[in-house]
Structure formats: structure tokens, C-alpha cells
Design a protein around this motif. Structure first.
Motif, short mmCIF file in Angstrom:
data_model
loop_
_atom_site.label_atom_id
_atom_site.label_comp_id
_atom_site.label_asym_id
_atom_site.label_seq_id
_atom_site.Cartn_x
_atom_site.Cartn_y
_atom_site.Cartn_z
N UNK A 13 -17.30 26.39 -13.54
CA UNK A 13 -18.36 26.96 -14.38
C UNK A 13 -17.92 27.10 -15.84
N UNK A 14 -16.75 26.55 -16.17
CA UNK A 14 -16.26 26.57 -17.54
C UNK A 14 -15.60 27.87 -17.96
N UNK A 15 -15.16 28.69 -16.99
CA UNK A 15 -14.62 30.01 -17.29
C UNK A 15 -13.10 30.00 -17.34
N UNK A 16 -12.54 30.76 -18.25
CA UNK A 16 -11.11 31.01 -18.30
C UNK A 16 -10.89 32.51 -18.46
N UNK A 17 -9.64 32.96 -18.29
CA UNK A 17 -9.32 34.37 -18.47
C UNK A 17 -9.93 35.29 -17.44
N UNK A 18 -10.23 34.76 -16.26
CA UNK A 18 -10.88 35.58 -15.24
C UNK A 18 -9.96 36.67 -14.70
N UNK A 19 -8.65 36.50 -14.90
CA UNK A 19 -7.68 37.49 -14.42
C UNK A 19 -7.54 38.67 -15.38
N UNK A 20 -8.23 38.65 -16.50
CA UNK A 20 -8.07 39.70 -17.51
C UNK A 20 -9.06 40.85 -17.34
N UNK A 21 -10.12 40.64 -16.57
CA UNK A 21 -11.16 41.67 -16.46
C UNK A 21 -10.58 42.97 -15.90
N UNK A 22 -10.81 44.06 -16.60
CA UNK A 22 -10.37 45.38 -16.15
C UNK A 22 -9.05 45.83 -16.71
N UNK A 23 -8.24 44.92 -17.24
CA UNK A 23 -6.92 45.30 -17.72
C UNK A 23 -6.99 46.28 -18.88
N UNK A 24 -8.05 46.23 -19.65
CA UNK A 24 -8.16 47.07 -20.85
C UNK A 24 -8.80 48.42 -20.58
N UNK A 25 -9.21 48.70 -19.37
CA UNK A 25 -9.96 49.91 -19.08
C UNK A 25 -9.09 51.16 -19.30
N UNK A 26 -9.65 52.10 -20.09
CA UNK A 26 -8.93 53.36 -20.34
C UNK A 26 -9.89 54.54 -20.47
N UNK A 27 -11.11 54.37 -19.98
CA UNK A 27 -12.11 55.42 -20.13
C UNK A 27 -11.83 56.62 -19.23
N UNK A 28 -11.12 56.40 -18.15
CA UNK A 28 -10.81 57.48 -17.22
C UNK A 28 -9.31 57.77 -17.30
N UNK A 29 -8.90 58.94 -17.83
CA UNK A 29 -7.47 59.24 -17.97
C UNK A 29 -6.73 59.36 -16.64
N UNK A 30 -7.46 59.43 -15.53
CA UNK A 30 -6.84 59.54 -14.22
C UNK A 30 -6.64 58.19 -13.55
N UNK A 31 -6.94 57.11 -14.28
CA UNK A 31 -6.78 55.76 -13.74
C UNK A 31 -6.00 54.92 -14.74
N UNK A 32 -4.91 54.30 -14.29
CA UNK A 32 -4.09 53.43 -15.12
C UNK A 32 -3.97 52.07 -14.43
N UNK A 33 -4.54 51.04 -15.06
CA UNK A 33 -4.52 49.70 -14.48
C UNK A 33 -3.12 49.11 -14.62
N UNK A 34 -2.58 48.62 -13.51
CA UNK A 34 -1.27 47.99 -13.51
C UNK A 34 -1.35 46.48 -13.55
N UNK A 35 -2.17 45.90 -12.68
CA UNK A 35 -2.20 44.44 -12.57
C UNK A 35 -3.54 44.00 -12.01
N UNK A 36 -3.98 42.81 -12.42
CA UNK A 36 -5.21 42.20 -11.91
C UNK A 36 -4.87 40.78 -11.45
N UNK A 37 -5.09 40.49 -10.18
CA UNK A 37 -4.82 39.16 -9.63
C UNK A 37 -6.15 38.48 -9.31
#
Length: 247
Positions: A13-37
Motif C-alpha cells: 500500500x506504499x507505506x513505510x515507518x509502520x513500526x514507529x506508531x506509538x513510540x512518541x506517546x507521552x500523554x499519560x505519565x504512567x505509561x512509558x513506551x519501550x519498543x514497537x515491533x
């Protein structure tokens, strides 16, 4: 080194960077994203995310969740309040069939993914394709996450008036997308009964029918100006298909 489809080279479908979704999330201080596979990228995307979560007692723990990302969608209940009927669809749904539905043929409100469109544009597109109808003014009903434990989709709910004069074709969906959709014009009282007795088992459709009975165009309470403005002419009250399919 061969590129990874959907990551550093385009997928089908012409998409790249699909593994990046969610890595930048910081709206909830009780959640820290480590890795997205990225675990699968067919027409839609399956990801496994590892994150740290702070529990209510203050302890941090590491969790993993898989999320199915199919984009957001829109659904509509077209109604003719003067004739007392609604437009619905019937089509084969394999996931329901494989999970104990008798034949997989579900009666539903017309719906579809937004793709690159806004919700209003998308649901008018889907109504033309699936139902063969040009909708009147759209009434936003609500937005809802329909399966938040695993599916990211947020669904935009609408209602809209129609009359027989608004029919533009037979509908049926797009054959190239594998769609084979039967259009049903159903008396609202029958549709509501179907939701109560199990003939309608689709969640979004049940929600819209109950909304229409409690707060919408078929509510016993005073109708809103939006509904009054949308009520035009038309007559009939039988359950039937929308007419012959195009050759």
C-alpha cells in the motif's frame, strides 16, 4: 541487505515507518513506551508494543500488547421517519461465520474505513457505494472504540434522512473489493425487534438502532430541528431489498 516492507521500503500500500506508531506517546505519565515491533502488515497492520505501566499502587511493571490497526471508520443509519423505515445491509462476514454465527450473513448499518477522507466524506462515499443513496444532512451521534482491548479503530457514528427520491442506484458495494452487499429497507420497528431477538448481532448497528429509538428520529420525545429539517416525502413500510442488482 534487503529492505523490510512497511519499515524502510514501501509495502503493497506504499507505506513505510509502520513500526514507529506509538513510540512518541507521552500523554499519560504512567505509561512509558519501550519498543514497537511490526509483526504483520497485510492490508492492515499488527504491532506488538512493549511498555512500562505504573499501577495504582505505584509499582511499575513491563507489559506487552498486540494492536490491530485498520484505521478509523464511519457508520450511518439512513432513516425515513415519514415512512418509518431505515436502510440496512446484509453481507457475508467470515469472522462471524467462523465464530458460531449460523451462516455469516450479517444485517448491518452501512460502514467503511475513512482511508484518506474525513468522516463526513467517507460515510457519504460508503452510502453511495453500498446503499445507492445520497444522504440528507448528517447528524453526528457519537464516536466509539468498538474493541479497545486489541483494535485501534475509532468509529464515527452518524444518522441521516433519505427519501425514495434520494436513491441513486442499486448499491451493492464494489465488486473489485470483494463486496457483495444486499440492501434492505426495513420498517424501524422490525429492525429494533431484530436487534432484540438476535437477528441483528452487529454491535454498531444495535447501538444506532437503540439511539434512534431513545433519542433520535423514532424517539417518542420531541424531535430535534435536524431531524425535522430532514423529513421529506416518501411512502411504504414493507421489508424488502432495494431492487435489482446491476447487470
Amino acid at each position: 541487505m534487503t529492505g523490510r516492507a512497511g519499515i524502510d521500503t514501501p509495502d503493497h500500500r506504499g507505506r513505510t515507518g509502520l513500526h514507529l506508531a506509538g513510540r512518541e506517546l507521552d500523554r499519560n505519565p504512567d505509561v512509558r513506551i519501550r519498543d514497537v515491533e511490526l509483526t504483520s502488515q497485510g492490508w492492515h497492520v499488527l504491532r506488538r508494543t512493549t511498555f512500562d505501566y505504573r499501577r495504582r499502587d505505584g509499582r511499575w511493571e513491563t507489559q506487552q500488547r498486540e494492536t490491530y490497526d485498520r484505521g478509523n471508520g464511519a457508520v450511518v443509519l439512513p432513516y425515513d421517519s415519514e415512512r418509518g423505515c431505515v436502510l440496512l445491509t446484509r453481507q457475508f462476514r467470515y469472522p462471524a461465520y467462523v465464530n458460531d454465527h449460523p451462516d455469516g450473513m450479517l444485517v448491518e448499518a452501512a460502514a467503511g474505513l475513512l482511508d484518506a477522507d474525513d468522516p463526513h466524506t467517507a460515510i457519504r462515499r460508503e452510502s453511495a457505494e453500498e446503499l445507492g443513496v445520497a444522504l440528507g444532512p448528517l447528524t453526528p451521534v457519537l464516536d466509539a472504540y468498538m474493541s479497545p482491548g486489541s483494535v485501534t479503530e475509532r468509529l464515527h457514528f452518524f444518522a441521516a434522512p433519505y427519501t425514495p427520491a434520494d436513491r441513486t442506484g442499486a448499491g451493492g458495494g464494489l465488486e473489485e473489493d470483494g463486496e457483495d452487499i444486499e440492501v434492505l429497507e426495513v420498517p424501524f420497528t422490525d429492525a429494533l425487534a431484530m436487534a432484540h431477538d438476535g437477528r441483528i448481532t452487529d454491535g454498531k448497528t444495535i447501538l444506532l438502532l437503540q439511539w434512534a429509538a431513545l433519542f433520535g428520529p423514532f424517539s417518542p420525545h420531541q424531535k430535534s430541528p435536524a431531524f425535522a429539517a430532514g423529513e421529506e416525502d416518501g411512502r411504504t413500510s414493507s421489508v424488502r431489498g432495494a431492487g435489482p442488482r446491476p447487470a
